[in-house]
Design a protein around this motif. Structure first.
Motif, PDB file in Angstrom:
ATOM      1  N   VAL A  65       0.812  -1.217   0.000  1.00 40.25           N
ATOM      2  CA  VAL A  65       0.000   0.000   0.000  1.00 40.25           C
ATOM      3  C   VAL A  65       0.847   1.269   0.000  1.00 40.25           C
ATOM      4  N   GLY A  66       2.132   1.131   0.319  1.00 39.84           N
ATOM      5  CA  GLY A  66       2.987   2.308   0.384  1.00 39.84           C
ATOM      6  C   GLY A  66       4.384   2.030  -0.103  1.00 39.84           C
ATOM      7  N   LEU A  67       5.003   3.052  -0.710  1.00 38.13           N
ATOM      8  CA  LEU A  67       6.369   2.955  -1.201  1.00 38.13           C
ATOM      9  C   LEU A  67       7.201   4.084  -0.609  1.00 38.13           C
ATOM     10  N   LEU A  68       8.446   3.779  -0.256  1.00 34.45           N
ATOM     11  CA  LEU A  68       9.405   4.808   0.123  1.00 34.45           C
ATOM     12  C   LEU A  68      10.385   4.960  -1.032  1.00 34.45           C
ATOM     13  N   ARG A  69      10.406   6.142  -1.649  1.00 30.61           N
ATOM     14  CA  ARG A  69      11.347   6.386  -2.746  1.00 30.61           C
ATOM     15  C   ARG A  69      12.599   7.046  -2.176  1.00 30.61           C
ATOM     16  N   HIS A  70      13.672   6.258  -2.090  1.00 37.28           N
ATOM     17  CA  HIS A  70      14.949   6.803  -1.634  1.00 37.28           C
ATOM     18  C   HIS A  70      15.661   7.404  -2.839  1.00 37.28           C
ATOM     19  N   TRP A  71      16.336   8.529  -2.626  1.00 35.93           N
ATOM     20  CA  TRP A  71      17.029   9.164  -3.755  1.00 35.93           C
ATOM     21  C   TRP A  71      18.144   8.296  -4.317  1.00 35.93           C
ATOM     22  N   ASN A  72      18.655   7.330  -3.531  1.00 35.21           N
ATOM     23  CA  ASN A  72      19.695   6.450  -4.075  1.00 35.21           C
ATOM     24  C   ASN A  72      19.089   5.200  -4.721  1.00 35.21           C
ATOM     25  N   GLY A  73      17.751   5.174  -4.815  1.00 32.82           N
ATOM     26  CA  GLY A  73      17.069   4.086  -5.482  1.00 32.82           C
ATOM     27  C   GLY A  73      16.594   4.539  -6.843  1.00 32.82           C
ATOM     28  N   PHE A  74      15.285   4.568  -7.026  1.00 32.64           N
ATOM     29  CA  PHE A  74      14.735   5.001  -8.299  1.00 32.64           C
ATOM     30  C   PHE A  74      14.950   6.493  -8.479  1.00 32.64           C
ATOM     31  N   ASP A  75      15.559   6.866  -9.594  1.00 30.71           N
ATOM     32  CA  ASP A  75      15.763   8.279  -9.871  1.00 30.71           C
ATOM     33  C   ASP A  75      14.434   8.962 -10.149  1.00 30.71           C
ATOM     34  N   ARG A  76      13.558   8.269 -10.888  1.00 29.38           N
ATOM     35  CA  ARG A  76      12.283   8.871 -11.258  1.00 29.38           C
ATOM     36  C   ARG A  76      11.126   7.921 -10.982  1.00 29.38           C
ATOM     37  N   PHE A  77      10.019   8.500 -10.579  1.00 28.37           N
ATOM     38  CA  PHE A  77       8.741   7.804 -10.531  1.00 28.37           C
ATOM     39  C   PHE A  77       7.885   8.453 -11.612  1.00 28.37           C
ATOM     40  N   GLY A  78       8.175   8.109 -12.857  1.00 32.95           N
ATOM     41  CA  GLY A  78       7.475   8.717 -13.978  1.00 32.95           C
ATOM     42  C   GLY A  78       6.101   8.115 -14.212  1.00 32.95           C
ATOM     43  N   ARG A  79       5.382   8.685 -15.160  1.00 34.51           N
ATOM     44  CA  ARG A  79       4.011   8.242 -15.437  1.00 34.51           C
ATOM     45  C   ARG A  79       3.922   6.758 -15.782  1.00 34.51           C
ATOM     46  N   PRO A  80       4.805   6.211 -16.640  1.00 32.16           N
ATOM     47  CA  PRO A  80       4.682   4.779 -16.951  1.00 32.16           C
ATOM     48  C   PRO A  80       4.759   3.900 -15.705  1.00 32.16           C
ATOM     49  N   LEU A  81       5.664   4.230 -14.782  1.00 27.16           N
ATOM     50  CA  LEU A  81       5.781   3.442 -13.554  1.00 27.16           C
ATOM     51  C   LEU A  81       4.548   3.615 -12.685  1.00 27.16           C
ATOM     52  N   ILE A  82       4.102   4.862 -12.517  1.00 25.12           N
ATOM     53  CA  ILE A  82       2.935   5.127 -11.671  1.00 25.12           C
ATOM     54  C   ILE A  82       1.710   4.412 -12.228  1.00 25.12           C
ATOM     55  N   GLU A  83       1.502   4.483 -13.532  1.00 30.38           N
ATOM     56  CA  GLU A  83       0.323   3.865 -14.136  1.00 30.38           C
ATOM     57  C   GLU A  83       0.362   2.348 -14.014  1.00 30.38           C
ATOM     58  N   ALA A  84       1.568   1.764 -13.928  1.00 33.96           N
ATOM     59  CA  ALA A  84       1.695   0.308 -13.824  1.00 33.96           C
ATOM     60  C   ALA A  84       1.521  -0.203 -12.401  1.00 33.96           C
ATOM     61  N   LEU A  85       1.509   0.691 -11.424  1.00 34.06           N
ATOM     62  CA  LEU A  85       1.339   0.258 -10.040  1.00 34.06           C
ATOM     63  C   LEU A  85      -0.077  -0.270  -9.819  1.00 34.06           C
ATOM     64  N   PRO A  86      -0.237  -1.295  -9.006  1.00 33.55           N
ATOM     65  CA  PRO A  86      -1.581  -1.813  -8.718  1.00 33.55           C
ATOM     66  C   PRO A  86      -2.384  -0.823  -7.886  1.00 33.55           C
ATOM     67  N   GLN A  87      -3.695  -1.022  -7.864  1.00 36.58           N
ATOM     68  CA  GLN A  87      -4.578  -0.117  -7.130  1.00 36.58           C
ATOM     69  C   GLN A  87      -4.336  -0.157  -5.626  1.00 36.58           C
TER      70      GLN A  87
END
Length: 342
Positions: A65-87
């Motif tokens: 239900v939740g994600l922590l985006r660390h700056w040393n992990g994924f550089d971007r959470f762009g639209r393709p990634l966001i749209e592919a996330l489950p509900q």
């Protein structure tokens, strides 16, 4: 690549969260914060495809239900990634004050609430800006390069080297970082002037305000212009040719905000023709790529986006981001929810 593991396991009745990146300093705090609250999974890959695959039925991140985006992990959470996330995903807690790397519009469309960690890196970023100011004024970086090349005497000349004392620092966008920088340079002392759309409520009397009708006046008196505005559509290219040419000849430009806030081509032209005597840059438009011309210019002090990267700042940032994620899961009020998601 195995990053780390957080042994926070409770039972299937509690939510699941995923840490996208490497917790360098707050593993113990993570365990304490989420004990009895959520199962914590740490990604062993920095691939968005692996994240999406793991979110599928039967995957190790299923139901998160939740994600922590660390700056040393994924550089971007762009639209393709966001749209592919489950509900199931309802929250993204991102480390760092800036969140231009997250497609907020896509998050809003999916009902995902985004939080950041404003203010935590203020001191570290202000110290970075202070270093860039001193290095650019005294030309320390070129001297170090010459020393390392065995040219000890080559850079030991007075011409072009200036002390910060009695010079004027103009801050474009006085907020938490800009105010901390103002406090640091006040010790020299430097005169501090600043431009915002309106006066900053926390500014001391010695920070002189120049509103929209007096911006040109401020630029004309600046020995150093330090940029501290967030990257938004309306601020992209804000420091353009016209603004640079309104600075007094020989001024120095400092940028620890975002590379795209400055028109890089115009800045390089001003460096090459001498209108700017130097620049101090911690950010670039196409990171991690740096314009080769900047690498050739001796009057450019360059850092690889180190602004808030210190062990002290990172621990504070990790704890704040983890706390935000936990509080979002618990339905508590989180002041760090970005304005677009409130």
């Amino acid at each position: 690549m195995v990053l780390n593991t957080i042994p926070v396991k409770t039972d299937s009745a509690v939510p699941r969260v995923v840490i996208c990146g490497h917790l360098g300093f707050a593993q113990a705090e993570c365990e304490a914060l989420f004990k009895g609250v959520a199962d914590v999974e740490v990604m062993h890959s920095l691939s968005s495809a692996d994240l999406i695959e793991g979110m599928q039925p039967g995957g190790k991140y299923e139901g998160a239900v939740g994600l922590l985006r660390h700056w040393n992990g994924f550089d971007r959470f762009g639209r393709p990634l966001i749209e592919a996330l489950p509900q199931s995903v309802k929250f993204v807690s991102s480390l760092g004050a800036g969140y231009d790397m997250i497609d907020i519009g896509a998050c809003k469309e999916k009902g995902i609430v985004v939080a950041n960690t404003p203010g935590v890196g203020n001191d570290a970023t202000a110290v970075t800006a202070l270093y860039l100011i001193i290095s650019a004024l005294r030309r320390f970086s070129v001297a170090e390069r010459q020393l390392r090349a065995g040219l000890f005497e080559a850079s030991r000349v007075t011409q072009g080297r200036c002390d910060p004392t009695v010079r004027t620092l103009a801050i474009l966008g006085l907020g938490g970082i800009g105010l901390r920088l103002a406090e640091l340079v006040h010790a020299f002392p430097m005169r501090v002037v600043y431009h915002n759309r309106r006066p900053f409520a926390g500014a001391p009397a010695w920070c002189e305000y120049y509103g929209p009708d007096r911006l040109d006046e401020m630029l004309a008196m600046a020995d150093v212009l330090s940029v501290h505005v967030p990257l938004r559509k309306e601020t992209e290219g804000l420091v353009d040719e016209a603004m640079l040419r309104k600075l007094k000849k020989g001024a120095i430009l400092i940028n620890t905000a975002r590379g795209k806030v400055v028109d890089e081509a115009a800045m390089i032209r001003a460096l090459e023709d001498g209108h700017l005597s130097g620049v101090g840059l911690d950010v670039f438009p196409d990171e991690p790529v740096v314009n080769p011309r900047l690498l050739e210019l001796p009057n450019a002090t360059l850092l690889p986006h180190l602004g808030s990267i210190s062990s002290d700042a990172q621990k504070l940032m990790e704890v704040r981001g983890l706390t935000n994620l936990r509080d979002l899961l618990l339905g508590l009020h989180v002041v760090d929810v970005v304005p677009e998601c409130r």
